[in-house]
Design a protein around this motif. Structure first.
Motif, PDB file in Angstrom:
ATOM      1  N   UNK A  59      35.054  66.197  -1.138  1.00  0.00           N
ATOM      2  CA  UNK A  59      35.296  67.588  -1.504  1.00  0.00           C
ATOM      3  C   UNK A  59      34.370  67.980  -2.652  1.00  0.00           C
ATOM      4  N   UNK A  60      34.261  69.278  -2.839  1.00  0.00           N
ATOM      5  CA  UNK A  60      33.332  69.779  -3.844  1.00  0.00           C
ATOM      6  C   UNK A  60      33.640  69.190  -5.222  1.00  0.00           C
ATOM      7  N   UNK A  61      34.930  69.113  -5.552  1.00  0.00           N
ATOM      8  CA  UNK A  61      35.314  68.602  -6.869  1.00  0.00           C
ATOM      9  C   UNK A  61      34.854  67.157  -7.028  1.00  0.00           C
ATOM     10  N   UNK A  62      35.044  66.382  -5.977  1.00  0.00           N
ATOM     11  CA  UNK A  62      34.651  64.985  -6.061  1.00  0.00           C
ATOM     12  C   UNK A  62      33.139  64.838  -6.098  1.00  0.00           C
ATOM     13  N   UNK A  63      32.485  65.717  -5.371  1.00  0.00           N
ATOM     14  CA  UNK A  63      31.026  65.629  -5.326  1.00  0.00           C
ATOM     15  C   UNK A  63      30.420  65.848  -6.704  1.00  0.00           C
ATOM     16  N   UNK A  64      31.121  66.642  -7.500  1.00  0.00           N
ATOM     17  CA  UNK A  64      30.632  66.910  -8.845  1.00  0.00           C
ATOM     18  C   UNK A  64      30.561  65.645  -9.695  1.00  0.00           C
ATOM     19  N   UNK A  65      31.414  64.696  -9.326  1.00  0.00           N
ATOM     20  CA  UNK A  65      31.524  63.510 -10.162  1.00  0.00           C
ATOM     21  C   UNK A  65      30.471  62.457  -9.866  1.00  0.00           C
ATOM     22  N   UNK A  66      29.863  62.535  -8.721  1.00  0.00           N
ATOM     23  CA  UNK A  66      28.971  61.430  -8.369  1.00  0.00           C
ATOM     24  C   UNK A  66      27.599  61.602  -9.018  1.00  0.00           C
ATOM     25  N   UNK A  67      26.938  60.495  -9.126  1.00  0.00           N
ATOM     26  CA  UNK A  67      25.627  60.451  -9.749  1.00  0.00           C
ATOM     27  C   UNK A  67      24.589  60.888  -8.724  1.00  0.00           C
ATOM     28  N   UNK A  68      24.039  62.055  -8.934  1.00  0.00           N
ATOM     29  CA  UNK A  68      23.120  62.611  -7.942  1.00  0.00           C
ATOM     30  C   UNK A  68      21.756  61.942  -7.961  1.00  0.00           C
ATOM     31  N   UNK A  69      21.514  61.176  -8.960  1.00  0.00           N
ATOM     32  CA  UNK A  69      20.192  60.558  -9.087  1.00  0.00           C
ATOM     33  C   UNK A  69      20.144  59.177  -8.442  1.00  0.00           C
ATOM     34  N   UNK A  70      21.315  58.655  -8.107  1.00  0.00           N
ATOM     35  CA  UNK A  70      21.322  57.287  -7.602  1.00  0.00           C
ATOM     36  C   UNK A  70      20.626  57.216  -6.237  1.00  0.00           C
ATOM     37  N   UNK A  71      20.161  56.036  -5.898  1.00  0.00           N
ATOM     38  CA  UNK A  71      19.418  55.855  -4.646  1.00  0.00           C
ATOM     39  C   UNK A  71      20.316  56.039  -3.431  1.00  0.00           C
ATOM     40  N   UNK A  72      21.553  55.582  -3.596  1.00  0.00           N
ATOM     41  CA  UNK A  72      22.440  55.645  -2.441  1.00  0.00           C
ATOM     42  C   UNK A  72      23.340  56.879  -2.506  1.00  0.00           C
ATOM     43  N   UNK A  73      22.772  57.957  -2.948  1.00  0.00           N
ATOM     44  CA  UNK A  73      23.574  59.163  -3.087  1.00  0.00           C
ATOM     45  C   UNK A  73      24.138  59.620  -1.746  1.00  0.00           C
ATOM     46  N   UNK A  74      23.351  59.382  -0.711  1.00  0.00           N
ATOM     47  CA  UNK A  74      23.823  59.804   0.611  1.00  0.00           C
ATOM     48  C   UNK A  74      25.051  59.014   1.041  1.00  0.00           C
ATOM     49  N   UNK A  75      25.108  57.802   0.556  1.00  0.00           N
ATOM     50  CA  UNK A  75      26.267  56.980   0.860  1.00  0.00           C
ATOM     51  C   UNK A  75      27.450  57.398  -0.011  1.00  0.00           C
ATOM     52  N   UNK A  76      27.125  57.743  -1.242  1.00  0.00           N
ATOM     53  CA  UNK A  76      28.188  58.062  -2.197  1.00  0.00           C
ATOM     54  C   UNK A  76      28.916  59.362  -1.880  1.00  0.00           C
ATOM     55  N   UNK A  77      28.229  60.244  -1.226  1.00  0.00           N
ATOM     56  CA  UNK A  77      28.893  61.525  -0.969  1.00  0.00           C
ATOM     57  C   UNK A  77      29.956  61.407   0.127  1.00  0.00           C
ATOM     58  N   UNK A  78      29.923  60.310   0.858  1.00  0.00           N
ATOM     59  CA  UNK A  78      30.882  60.187   1.945  1.00  0.00           C
ATOM     60  C   UNK A  78      32.232  59.705   1.408  1.00  0.00           C
ATOM     61  N   UNK A  79      33.265  60.234   1.993  1.00  0.00           N
ATOM     62  CA  UNK A  79      34.610  59.884   1.556  1.00  0.00           C
ATOM     63  C   UNK A  79      35.138  58.750   2.430  1.00  0.00           C
ATOM     64  N   UNK A  80      35.230  57.587   1.838  1.00  0.00           N
ATOM     65  CA  UNK A  80      35.605  56.395   2.595  1.00  0.00           C
ATOM     66  C   UNK A  80      37.028  56.502   3.141  1.00  0.00           C
ATOM     67  N   UNK A  81      37.838  57.272   2.455  1.00  0.00           N
ATOM     68  CA  UNK A  81      39.241  57.387   2.878  1.00  0.00           C
ATOM     69  C   UNK A  81      39.377  58.074   4.231  1.00  0.00           C
ATOM     70  N   UNK A  82      38.376  58.852   4.597  1.00  0.00           N
ATOM     71  CA  UNK A  82      38.490  59.614   5.835  1.00  0.00           C
ATOM     72  C   UNK A  82      37.897  58.869   7.021  1.00  0.00           C
ATOM     73  N   UNK A  83      37.478  57.630   6.812  1.00  0.00           N
ATOM     74  CA  UNK A  83      36.819  56.904   7.897  1.00  0.00           C
ATOM     75  C   UNK A  83      37.772  56.712   9.074  1.00  0.00           C
ATOM     76  N   UNK A  84      37.294  57.058  10.228  1.00  0.00           N
ATOM     77  CA  UNK A  84      38.101  56.848  11.435  1.00  0.00           C
ATOM     78  C   UNK A  84      37.180  56.791  12.637  1.00  0.00           C
ATOM     79  N   UNK A  85      37.745  56.320  13.706  1.00  0.00           N
ATOM     80  CA  UNK A  85      36.963  56.174  14.923  1.00  0.00           C
ATOM     81  C   UNK A  85      36.640  57.524  15.553  1.00  0.00           C
ATOM     82  N   UNK A  86      37.551  58.464  15.384  1.00  0.00           N
ATOM     83  CA  UNK A  86      37.309  59.768  16.008  1.00  0.00           C
ATOM     84  C   UNK A  86      37.815  60.885  15.110  1.00  0.00           C
TER      85      UNK A  86
END
Lengths: 751, 645
Positions: free
Chosen positions: A460-487
């Protein structure tokens, strides 16, 4: 808006003009182009949807007389409004005409489409072939009074004595049956259109019993592939019925096209003149378009292979327009050396070393294909970094591609949808086969991951604000692991979802639904981004351009629309089909769009100018699947009649017929190299066809190309390489992975 | 919500129509009075609009990629043409459409539902399972079986979860150790109505008999499984019955690994399997009638194969016995003379090493005895019945028939013969398929048969026969004795006649049974049937053409003749007229062979000599080589497929 008028009426507001235009363009080009302008209320729209206006047909003089007659009739019936419209069209004729002819190009979109224009302005086109500088979004035509239906119908009230129709028809029948064999097949084509027109006229003039008798007597003579039409006709016995029936209004407004050799035509003409059979002659003049050609009369099988459509055959010159069917040059992308897989392979095969620099595909396409369109004929989105990465992946994968052929058939994986009680209506795979989308009759769209990698939402936008935008794995960091599902389920439509299509970059998904909208979904957030409204009627199919950004949709309103994802209104409206547009596909070079319809025809449209550049007839049932060959030269189409037809786009010819399926073909796909065509059907089978052989066997001599008279070899059995049964699972979709593994999908049917 | 409709009888229509009466009725119900013309016009328009809506709705069906038009499709079509949709027809099940007797009224049944009950119901339906996608490689490299069905194990996986569980539980229980569990499982298999889908898998399991031929217990369990399946009234075995039969046949005929150990009681297994076979034929005759000849052939083949172990022969005999007395008559009986030689050899070998084989031989001997005993009894019974039938149907047609009727006064047809030959099989047997070896089969008269069998079994047969249950045709000993006395001369007369005709007989050997009948003429309906090969025994009495001549020549005597054959053969014969009997045999078996047979008759008084029970002695025929040769010729003429010994 949908409930205030009967469908035909509203649609006519949008469509009838182009359709009429299409139907009568031969004889009344001027009037028709006027009609378009008038109806749309926008002079700029001339190029939007009008097919090329070719000269020829009946002389202008006749048209004038017809016009006057119609005007008189209208006046007599106190249809002042219609009189006025017609008059206005006739008066404006000359001025409008000139405008249309000198090219309806330059800078016309600045009115309604101005704002949209800017979005595309970064790309400029310097093509001589196209007068426009940009692809201009053109507004949908506003509501306007359509010509009264009775005007159209009125033509029926003037032709001879209906009570004698049986006699007329019988005498013509006797004549045709008595002519030489070589002419009989050609002249027999007259039966069906004449039969329908005469029947309709009887109905229109309230000769109900005579109409029934006429039907009883002659319906048996008609070709079997017209059975569906006859069934509709059979139930129609009242003038009032006629008014509501668009299919038959179409039949009336369009001119049924027949292709007849000059000899046969002369024979017919002489006969009718000798017998003073004016009624028949009038109907032929009025409602049929006879495309005369010089040379040998065609055989029955030749005629049968091309006929069956709702509006007769294709006029040969319609398919003469140049089509740039070649592929666009691939962008040059440096392929990095570092891949260990490649290294391993290279140890074995040394000659491969060279490819590391530039991919073979890329270097090949450096030579500009002579049949390819200008690279920037259609403005295409620029490649992003991620796209380039994907291209590299694609190239790597394609080096591992299995070369298919008659001796080397693909393996088939079947994706079975289980517990799909709500009804699976559409399926699509991403090009890299990593995602799978299903559209369901309960209005939902579901996306599955076809790999072990789970689907995740962006935070979510609020959470996205917290992540380090400069990190190399930013694309990985923006994903919410809690929502992982098969479909993931996508909710938003309010009717069955009839079409789904992934964007090539796998960021978006399109879905078209019975609720009249096309929706764009984000596969990052799994939410709906846009609802494209415009069809107002069920949208049967949608398809993304192979380069993204554009997409096409087609529906019950009998038009296909070209959209850009960032426009809420269509850029083009492709009108001309006489019935629902059932399926739509983009050409691999994105310059063309093909549509299949319930009117049993296929049309190829130029995205640039909206013209219909190819018109294919030959199917005997509604078309439900289309597929371009990967090289863009050929088209395959599948229909409810269980046949697959193959078309040469460049020559505008039918080049093959693949018989075997026993039910509607819902899926067609060429293998990645185009050697194999896979077809999937309701009959629970997947069949593989030798498409290379089919293309090689085609007749390519000049005469055939010029006349379009093809002899279809009956070689379906030779071309059929394999037939594979599923377990009571209709095949809804087919897809070749980048390595040529065939994926099939369908819902298991437990009954 | 009931709607009315009906076909107009005015003319044949291509579509269903709404008659104007219905329109008027509907108008009335909403308080509008319609004139005839208006109703007619409306009706026609309604029909057209209905067709139009149907036409439009089919498009929704096609795009939903379905074959079945749903109510939802129609509703969509209606909605898009701005018509009110119909409600309340969303159920998946077909709605019952019922006619009302009074008046031609049709309506959809619309039962009232008690909402309270529904709400408080405890059997809350489970929600639908989650929609999911499963992927599997269907065809590797374009190759795969073209059959839509995979192999059994993969197919099992596609069964519903519950069925799969059931299958596993049942097979585990039946093949497992717990006898109680097995009983329960078998009982359920026998009565469960929902296992049709599992039938192929059970059949597959049963076909595993071949892999457990060392384990009598398992074989037994599998056979019990067959029994349960066969008895399950809800199962239609269809073509699977063949597989079941072949598994059962395996248990009957094969020299099972388990039979190597003499301690294993494989005989009981074979008996049980044979019983099962008979049961299958009896209950599923319609399905297996085609198999009958095949099975007879394979039984015969086993029987005539000297290389096969005796336990296989035993199986063949009990199998034939299980298939009914007609099968015994057709296959075992004609084959007996040839077989006898081999069996004799085995039984005569008193060496220690042969002890086991000999014991097996006695088993076979016993089985044959039981089979022929029933053959004789049933044949006698059938004759009686035939006589009764013809007597009742056509009074006085033939004297012979009448005599039979007299013979069993007041005896109602016992139930056994009716049940004995299952209908399908019996007819099959009688008719004999085209080109099948039984086509040429000619029935042997009962007395002749008895005589021949007596020549093999001697008193052991006679004893059994007389002490056996009193069958319809056989009068109890009491009344029979007086008859004996009467018949003695009568019987000798034909015998004499027979001897007189000897030269003729020897001249045409291969049709000996027929020749055998003709001299004796009138008395034996079965023998008469010889002139009409393949004719039903039961109906043979009606073939009076051949008989009429003979019976007319000797009216009245036929009665006594037919009667006395049996009693004579039963007891008095051995002591009363050994010479007479030898004559009969001689007449039957030709001069050359009569030597051997005569021996037998002379042997009959000697049973006490050995330790074996009396019936075991009869087989002590010293001259075996002589018997075999003519028998082979005889056999050849009748069984082209038969491999002579």
């Amino acid at each position: 808006a949908r409930h205030n008028s009967y469908r035909g009426k509203k649609m006519a507001a949008v469509q009838d003009a182009p359709m009429e235009l299409d139907a009568e363009k031969e004889t009344k080009p001027e009037i028709l182009s006027d009609g378009t302008s008038n109806l749309s209320g926008n002079t700029a729209s001339g190029t939007l949807s009008s097919p090329p206006l070719t000269a020829g047909g009946a002389p202008k003089q006749e048209d004038q007389q017809t016009l006057i007659a119609v005007l008189q009739f209208l006046r007599r019936n106190k249809l002042t409004e219609s009189v006025e419209i017609l008059r206005r069209e006739a008066c404006l004729e000359d001025q409008e005409d000139s405008q249309t002819l000198d090219g309806s190009g330059g800078g016309k979109g600045d009115g309604d489409g101005g704002d949209a224009n800017s979005l595309l302005s970064r790309v400029s086109i310097a093509s001589a072939a196209a007068p426009q500088s940009t692809l201009t979004p053109i507004p949908v035509k506003s509501e306007y009074d359509q010509p009264d239906v009775s005007v159209v119908l009125s033509a029926y009230s003037q032709q001879g004595d209906p009570s004698l129709y049986q006699v007329y028809y019988s005498s013509l029948k006797n004549f045709i049956e008595s002519v030489l064999d070589c002419h009989r097949a050609e002249l027999s084509q007259l039966f069906y259109p004449l039969f329908v027109h005469m029947y309709l006229e009887l109905v229109y003039n309230n000769h109900e019993n005579k109409a029934k008798a006429f039907f009883e007597k002659f319906s048996g003579d008609q070709e079997c592939y017209y059975q569906d039409d006859l069934r509709i006709l059979c139930g129609l016995t009242k003038k009032e019925h006629l008014k509501g029936n668009e299919a038959l209004l179409d039949f009336r407004t369009s001119r049924f096209v027949l292709r007849i050799s000059r000899d046969s035509y002369q024979l017919l003409k002489r006969h009718l003149q000798e017998r003073h059979n004016n009624q028949i002659w009038n109907i032929i003049q009025e409602h049929l378009y006879i495309d005369i050609f010089d040379g040998m009369p065609r055989s029955k099988s030749q005629i049968d292979s091309m006929s069956g459509s709702f509006a007769g055959e294709t006029r040969r010159e319609v398919n003469k327009a140049k089509v740039f069917y070649g592929l666009l040059k691939e962008p040059e992308i440096e392929v990095p050396l570092d891949d260990e897989d490649d290294e391993a392979e290279n140890e074995e095969g040394k000659p491969k070393k060279k490819k590391t620099k530039k991919d073979s595909m890329g270097s090949k396409s450096k030579k500009q294909d002579p049949n390819a369109p200008q690279q920037n004929r259609i403005p295409l989105p620029e490649l992003k970094d991620s796209d380039k990465l994907d291209k590299i992946m694609y190239m790597k994968e394609s080096t591992k591609r299995i070369r298919l052929g008659p001796e080397n058939l693909p393996s088939i994986c079947f994706y079975s949808f289980l517990n799909a009680y709500q009804g699976l209506t559409a399926v699509d795979f991403t090009d890299d086969s990593s995602l799978l989308a299903g559209g369901f009759a309960d209005s939902t769209v579901r996306v599955w991951s076809a790999t072990p990698k789970k689907l995740r939402k962006v935070k979510s936008a609020a959470e996205l604000n917290l992540i380090d935008k400069e990190s190399d794995d930013v694309l990985e960091r923006i994903m919410d692991e809690k929502t992982a599902s098969e479909s993931k389920n996508l909710y938003g439509h309010s009717g069955p979802v009839y079409g789904v299509s992934f964007s090539p970059d796998r960021n978006y998904l399109l879905s078209s639904s019975e609720d009249g909208t096309v929706r764009l979904w984000s596969l990052q957030t799994f939410t709906c981004l846009v609802g494209y409204k415009g069809h107002n009627y069920p949208v049967w199919d949608t398809h993304f351009s192979p380069f993204g950004y554009y997409f096409v949709s087609g529906g019950h309103d009998r038009v296909a629309r070209l959209w850009a994802t960032d426009h809420y209104q269509p850029l083009r409206i492709f009108a001309g089909h006489l019935a629902d547009v059932t399926c739509t596909r983009f050409h691999p070079n994105s310059n063309y769009v093909v549509t299949g319809s319930t009117d049993r025809t296929i049309r190829l449209w130029d995205v640039l100018n909206g013209n219909c550049v190819r018109f294919f007839t030959g199917h005997k049932g509604p078309i439900h699947s289309l597929a371009f060959s990967p090289n863009g030269k050929f088209l395959a189409s599948g229909s409810t009649d269980g046949r697959v037809l193959l078309w040469d786009i460049g020559h505008g010819l039918m080049i093959g017929e693949l018989k075997g399926h026993t039910d509607t073909i819902y899926a067609l796909k060429f293998s990645r190299d185009g050697e194999i065509l896979a077809s999937g059907s309701m009959d629970n089978t997947v069949r593989l066809w030798d498409s290379m052989k089919a293309f090689d066997d085609m007749e390519t001599d000049d005469f055939t190309a010029a006349t379009g008279h093809i002899h279809l070899p009956d070689n379906s059995q030779e071309l059929l390489l394999g037939m594979y049964h599923s377990k009571s699972t209709p095949v809804t979709h087919l897809h070749f992975t980048r390595r040529n593994l065939l994926l099939a999908a369908g819902a298991y049917n437990s009954q | 919500s009931s709607s009315q409709s009906g076909m107009t009888e005015r003319e044949e229509r291509r579509f269903a129509e709404v008659p104007r009466e219905s329109i008027k009725l509907m108008a009335e119900s909403s308080g509008v009075e319609l004139s005839e013309e208006v109703a007619a016009l409306l009706a026609e328009d309604v029909c057209y609009r209905l067709r139009e809506a149907t036409q439009n709705s089919s498009q929704f069906m096609r795009h939903a990629k379905r074959r079945k038009l749903s109510v939802e499709d129609l509703n969509r079509a209606l909605r898009w043409s701005n018509t009110e949709t119909i409600c309340g027809y969303g159920a998946q099940d077909a709605l019952p459409f019922r006619p009302l007797k009074e008046g031609e009224l049709f309506f959809v049944e619309d039962r009232e539902i008690n909402l309270v009950e529904l709400a408080l119901a405890t059997n809350i339906p489970k929600g639908c399972a989650e929609t999911m996608v499963r992927v599997h490689v269907s065809y590797l490299d374009g190759k795969g079986n073209l059959e839509p069905q995979g192999t059994v194990p993969t197919a099992v996986q596609s069964l519903s979860e519950d069925l799969l569980k059931y299958y596993q539980q049942i097979t585990r229980a039946i093949l497992g150790e717990d006898p109680h569990l097995m009983k329960v499982a078998l009982l359920d298999l026998q009565s469960n109505s929902k296992i049709a889908a599992l039938l192929p898998y059970f059949v597959y399991v049963i076909s595993g008999v071949k892999s457990v031929s060392h384990d009598l217990d398992q074989l037994n369990r599998l056979l019990h499984m067959v029994k349960s399946l066969v008895q399950n009234p809800y199962l239609y075995l269809g073509s699977y019955v063949r597989s079941l039969v072949s598994s059962v046949m395996y248990c009957i005929l094969e020299p099972l690994a388990a039979s190597i150990n003499p301690l294993n009681d494989h005989w009981t297994l074979r008996d049980y399997a044979a019983l099962l076979l008979s049961h299958i034929f009896w209950t599923h005759g319609d399905l297996v009638s085609g198999l009958y000849h095949q099975i007879l052939l394979s039984l015969q083949k086993v029987l005539s194969d000297p290389v096969r172990p005796l336990c296989s022969h035993y199986g063949a005999v009990v199998g034939l016995h299980a298939l009914g007395w007609k099968a015994v008559e057709r296959v075992l009986y004609p084959h007996l003379p040839a077989y006898w030689a081999n069996l004799q050899a085995v039984l005569d070998d008193y060496s220690v090493s042969n002890a086991q084989v000999k014991a097996d031989g006695h088993k076979v001997y016993g089985a044959i005895l039981v089979a022929v005993e029933r053959l004789l009894k049933m044949k006698a019974l059938s004759l009686t019945l035939a006589a009764e039938g013809s007597g009742a149907g056509l009074p006085g047609t033939t004297t012979g028939a009448v005599s039979f009727r007299e013979n069993s006064p007041g005896l109602s047809p016992p139930p056994e013969p009716l049940s004995e030959p299952p209908l399908g099989i019996a007819s099959h047997l009688q008719a004999g398929g085209a080109g099948c070896p039984w086509e040429e089969w000619t029935p042997v008269s009962l007395p002749a048969m008895y005589c021949e069998l007596y020549s093999f079994f001697g008193d052991s047969l006679a004893v059994r026969f007389s002490t056996g249950l009193p069958l319809g045709g056989v009068p109890p000993p009491g009344p029979c004795q007086p008859l004996e006395g009467r018949k003695e001369p009568a019987s000798s007369a034909p015998n004499l006649e027979n001897t007189r005709k000897m030269p003729q007989l020897t001249a045409s050997m291969n049709i000996s049974p027929r020749q055998d009948g003709s001299p004796r003429m009138e008395p034996q309906p079965p023998s008469l049937a010889a002139t009409v090969p393949g004719r039903s025994l039961a109906r043979s009495s009606s073939s009076s053409v051949s008989r009429s001549r003979s019976s007319s020549s000797r009216p009245g005597r036929s009665t006594s003749q037919s009667r006395d054959i049996f009693p004579k053969a039963r007891f008095p014969l051995p002591q009363a007229g050994p010479p007479a009997f030898s004559f009969i045999i001689g007449g039957r078996q030709m001069g050359r062979r009569c030597q051997g047979r005569r021996f037998q008759t002379s042997f009959s008084p000697t049973p006490p000599l050995t330790t074996h029970p009396p019936r075991a002695y009869a087989h002590k025929l010293p001259v075996i080589g002589r018997v075999s040769k003519p028998v082979r010729r005889w056999t050849c003429s009748h069984y082209s497929l038969h491999l002579p010994l």
